[in-house]
Structure formats: structure tokens, C-alpha cells
Scaffold this motif. Structure first.
Motif, PDB file in Angstrom:
ATOM      1  N   LYS A 161      -9.425 -13.971 -55.576  1.00 30.47           N
ATOM      2  CA  LYS A 161      -9.855 -15.683 -56.193  1.00 30.47           C
ATOM      3  C   LYS A 161      -9.245 -16.467 -55.385  1.00 30.47           C
ATOM      4  CE  LYS A 161      -8.239 -17.376 -60.242  1.00 30.47           C
ATOM      5  NZ  LYS A 161      -7.534 -17.250 -61.717  1.00 30.47           N
ATOM      6  N   ILE A 165      -9.068 -21.328 -65.822  1.00 31.03           N
ATOM      7  CA  ILE A 165      -8.599 -20.182 -64.926  1.00 31.03           C
ATOM      8  C   ILE A 165      -8.104 -20.928 -63.743  1.00 31.03           C
ATOM      9  CG2 ILE A 165     -11.064 -18.968 -65.721  1.00 31.03           C
ATOM     10  CD1 ILE A 165     -11.966 -19.427 -63.356  1.00 31.03           C
ATOM     11  N   THR A 219     -13.435 -10.201 -66.837  1.00 30.34           N
ATOM     12  CA  THR A 219     -12.781 -11.664 -68.295  1.00 30.34           C
ATOM     13  C   THR A 219     -12.509 -13.390 -67.706  1.00 30.34           C
ATOM     14  OG1 THR A 219     -10.351  -9.852 -68.826  1.00 30.34           O
ATOM     15  CG2 THR A 219     -10.733 -11.893 -69.613  1.00 30.34           C
ATOM     16  N   GLU A 220     -12.216 -12.898 -66.837  1.00 26.84           N
ATOM     17  CA  GLU A 220     -12.785 -14.853 -66.383  1.00 26.84           C
ATOM     18  C   GLU A 220     -13.761 -15.184 -66.434  1.00 26.84           C
ATOM     19  OE1 GLU A 220     -10.174 -15.738 -63.039  1.00 26.84           O
ATOM     20  OE2 GLU A 220      -8.069 -15.381 -63.925  1.00 26.84           O
ATOM     21  N   GLU A 252     -15.152 -14.672 -69.749  1.00 20.78           N
ATOM     22  CA  GLU A 252     -14.622 -15.715 -70.957  1.00 20.78           C
ATOM     23  C   GLU A 252     -14.499 -16.744 -70.676  1.00 20.78           C
ATOM     24  OE1 GLU A 252     -14.227 -14.404 -73.990  1.00 20.78           O
ATOM     25  OE2 GLU A 252     -14.204 -12.400 -73.663  1.00 20.78           O
ATOM     26  N   GLU A 277      -2.772 -22.656 -63.029  1.00 16.71           N
ATOM     27  CA  GLU A 277      -2.062 -22.253 -62.377  1.00 16.71           C
ATOM     28  C   GLU A 277      -1.872 -23.316 -61.288  1.00 16.71           C
ATOM     29  OE1 GLU A 277      -3.772 -18.053 -60.562  1.00 16.71           O
ATOM     30  OE2 GLU A 277      -4.155 -18.919 -62.790  1.00 16.71           O
ATOM     31  N   ILE A 287      -6.905 -10.104 -56.682  1.00 18.07           N
ATOM     32  CA  ILE A 287      -7.374  -9.368 -58.663  1.00 18.07           C
ATOM     33  C   ILE A 287      -7.917  -8.165 -59.038  1.00 18.07           C
ATOM     34  CG2 ILE A 287      -6.992 -12.299 -58.489  1.00 18.07           C
ATOM     35  CD1 ILE A 287      -9.800 -11.869 -59.939  1.00 18.07           C
ATOM     36  N   SER A 288      -7.296  -8.183 -60.240  1.00 17.71           N
ATOM     37  CA  SER A 288      -8.162  -6.718 -60.932  1.00 17.71           C
ATOM     38  C   SER A 288      -9.474  -7.071 -60.963  1.00 17.71           C
ATOM     39  CB  SER A 288      -6.646  -6.492 -61.608  1.00 17.71           C
ATOM     40  OG  SER A 288      -7.046  -7.253 -62.912  1.00 17.71           O
ATOM     41  N   TRP A 289      -9.777  -5.661 -61.404  1.00 19.27           N
ATOM     42  CA  TRP A 289     -11.512  -6.092 -61.462  1.00 19.27           C
ATOM     43  C   TRP A 289     -11.439  -6.549 -63.329  1.00 19.27           C
ATOM     44  CZ3 TRP A 289     -15.648  -5.719 -58.517  1.00 19.27           C
ATOM     45  CH2 TRP A 289     -15.144  -5.330 -57.173  1.00 19.27           C
ATOM     46  N   ASP A 290      -9.750  -6.102 -64.182  1.00 23.47           N
ATOM     47  CA  ASP A 290     -10.366  -5.873 -65.730  1.00 23.47           C
ATOM     48  C   ASP A 290      -9.943  -8.129 -65.546  1.00 23.47           C
ATOM     49  OD1 ASP A 290     -11.065  -3.613 -65.969  1.00 23.47           O
ATOM     50  OD2 ASP A 290      -8.492  -3.499 -66.963  1.00 23.47           O
ATOM     51  N   GLN A 291      -9.239  -8.673 -64.086  1.00 19.73           N
ATOM     52  CA  GLN A 291      -9.489 -10.150 -64.674  1.00 19.73           C
ATOM     53  C   GLN A 291     -10.737 -10.327 -63.963  1.00 19.73           C
ATOM     54  OE1 GLN A 291      -6.042 -11.138 -62.183  1.00 19.73           O
ATOM     55  NE2 GLN A 291      -6.497 -13.172 -62.185  1.00 19.73           N
ATOM     56  N   LEU A 292     -10.938 -10.119 -62.935  1.00 18.54           N
ATOM     57  CA  LEU A 292     -12.346 -10.751 -62.863  1.00 18.54           C
ATOM     58  C   LEU A 292     -13.411 -10.226 -63.868  1.00 18.54           C
ATOM     59  CD1 LEU A 292     -14.413 -11.342 -60.349  1.00 18.54           C
ATOM     60  CD2 LEU A 292     -15.104  -9.195 -60.044  1.00 18.54           C
TER      61      LEU A 292
END
Length: 259
Positions: free
Chosen positions: A162, A190, A182-183, A186, A193, A175-180
Motif C-alpha cells: 500500500k 483509506i 476490506t479497503e 469498502e 493516516e 499490508i495483510s490480504w484481509d486489509q487489502l
């Protein structure tokens, strides 16, 4: 140059090992005293290069397999020619230690082996033992040989990255696959930060087959056409991408080649 003091028997034995080791990496250079002695040994640990996968008796053609090396015959995906390849792996670690041509594949073997030919014939075809070696079976191009670098390259990307700085700065973070998932699905702010306030649309917002993409240009179709799917090679992944594009409702489904 060191002097060689070996008899004819040991010299022929060493040549048999050289033939079978042609894909071992670095073993096909000038004959050395160490290699000559290695011909009389079982399977010595190499001081340089890669492990020898097998030896072929120069007179009888008998094959002796090194169980420490796994050899698998497969197909190269370096381009669309679909040549055969031959992958060598270290049994203990599973590491790829060599890539070569597949002697059973007509795309990389001018005088290919019959598909029913035993694997011992593949070893013999790469040696000068027992009348073999007039034509080396199973060659592969530079791109195919590049498979080894592609697998072992320390800078190879193996996790999602990212952006971790301004656009164009070239800063990234894993980043994790789950975060990828989700972002991308959804959306949202993003990059908050990083101090960025823009809202990035996710798949859920874009998945709209009713609202026009641009009311002033109805020929552009619905909002779902914002998604463009760039397809890959036709080995099953293209069909999966096409199914996704059709289900999502976008007409922008392209192939990156001529078909």
C-alpha cells in the motif's frame, strides 16, 4: 592450470557425470581433478555449483539417481509459446535449484522423447553415454531459464503493498490480504493516516448497474463501467476474470494480448 593424472576409465566416468550434470549449474566448465574423482564417488557434496541430480554410466547407460534432488517436468509460462520445462528442487528445503528444457516437449526438443519413455531416458538424452548426446534433448530460452531468478529474487513482491507516501514518491508498506480486500471492497478515506482527506470509492459503491456513469454521456453506460478488468494469459485465469467482469456489470473486460 593443474595437471591431470587420471586413467581412461576415470576420465570416461567423469564425462558421464558431466553429461547428466549439464543442467546442474556451473558443472559443465573445464574438467578438474575434483570432478574426475567425483566420478568414482556416490554423489559428493559440490564445492561449487548445484548438486548433481544423476549419473549415467558412459558404457552401459545405466542411470543412478540422487535422491537429494527432485526433478519435475512441467510447462513454462514465461511467454505464450508454452514450452516444456524441467524443474530441479532440493528435497530437504524445497528450494528451486535449476531450470532446463523438457525433453518430452516438441517445443523445446527437436528430437523429443516419446511421452511413454521412462524418466531414465530423459537423463540419458542429456548425456553422451551409450551412444546418446548427438542431439541434446530439452533446451529452453533465456526467459525460461529466468524462472530461477523469478522464484529466488529477494526483491520479489509476495505480499500486498500500500502506498505509504505521496503519489510518485515510491514509498510502500506491506499490508495483510484481509486489509487489502476490506479497503478495495469498502473504500473510504483509506489514506487518512497520510493526512489525505479524499474518499476512495470501493467496489460496493461502484457496483451500480443503474446509475449512469455520466448523465451527460449516457453512451458510457452505468457506473459499474468504472471498473476495467485487464486479463491475463489463457490458462484459466482469463475465464475467472471474465466471469467477475460479467457478474459485476462492466463492459470493460480486456485481454493484454492480441486475442
Amino acid at each position: 592450470m593443474p595437471s591431470l593424472n587420471i586413467d581412461r576409465r576415470r576420465f570416461l566416468g567423469a564425462m558421464g557425470v558431466l553429461g547428466a550434470a549439464s543442467l546442474a549449474g556451473g558443472a559443465g566448465s573445464a574438467l578438474t581433478p575434483d570432478l574426475a574423482v567425483a566420478a568414482d564417488a556416490e554423489f559428493p557434496v559440490p564445492k561449487k555449483g548445484k548438486p548433481i541430480e544423476a549419473s549415467v554410466d558412459p558404457k552401459t547407460g545405466d542411470v543412478k539417481i540422487n535422491d537429494d534432488v527432485i526433478v519435475r517436468y512441467s510447462s513454462c509460462v514465461g511467454c505464450y509459446s508454452t514450452c516444456g520445462n524441467r524443474i530441479k528442487l532440493d528435497r530437504a528445503s524445497g528450494r528451486v535449484i535449476g531450470v532446463g528444457g523438457n525433453p518430452y516437449n516438441p517445443a523445446c526438443a527437436g528430437n523429443k522423447l516419446d511421452f511413454e519413455a521412462p524418466l531414465e531416458d530423459a537423463y540419458r538424452s542429456m548425456s553422451y553415454a551409450n551412444g546418446h548426446g548427438a542431439i541434446t534433448h530439452g533446451t529452453i530460452c533465456g526467459r525460461g531459464n529466468g524462472t530461477l531468478d523469478g522464484v529466488s529474487q529477494p526483491d520479489r513482491i509476495t505480499v500486498p503493498l500500500k502506498r505509504a507516501g505521496k503519489r510518485g514518491e515510491g514509498k510502500w508498506k506491506p499490508i495483510s490480504w484481509d486489509q487489502l480486500i476490506t479497503e478495495v471492497t469498502e473504500g473510504g478515506k483509506i489514506f487518512a493516516e497520510l493526512g489525505e482527506d479524499q474518499h476512495v470509492e470501493g467496489f460496493k459503491e461502484v457496483h451500480d448497474t443503474v446509475t449512469p456513469l455520466n448523465p451527460e454521456q449516457p453512451d458510457l453506460g452505468p457506473k459499474s463501467n468504472q471498473i476495467a478488468v485487464m486479463n491475463t494469459r489463457a490458462d484459466g485465469r482469463r475465464q475467472l476474470n471474465t466471469r467477475f467482469a460479467t457478474t459485476f456489470g462492466t463492459l470493460n473486460n480486456f485481454s493484454h494480448n492480441s486475442s
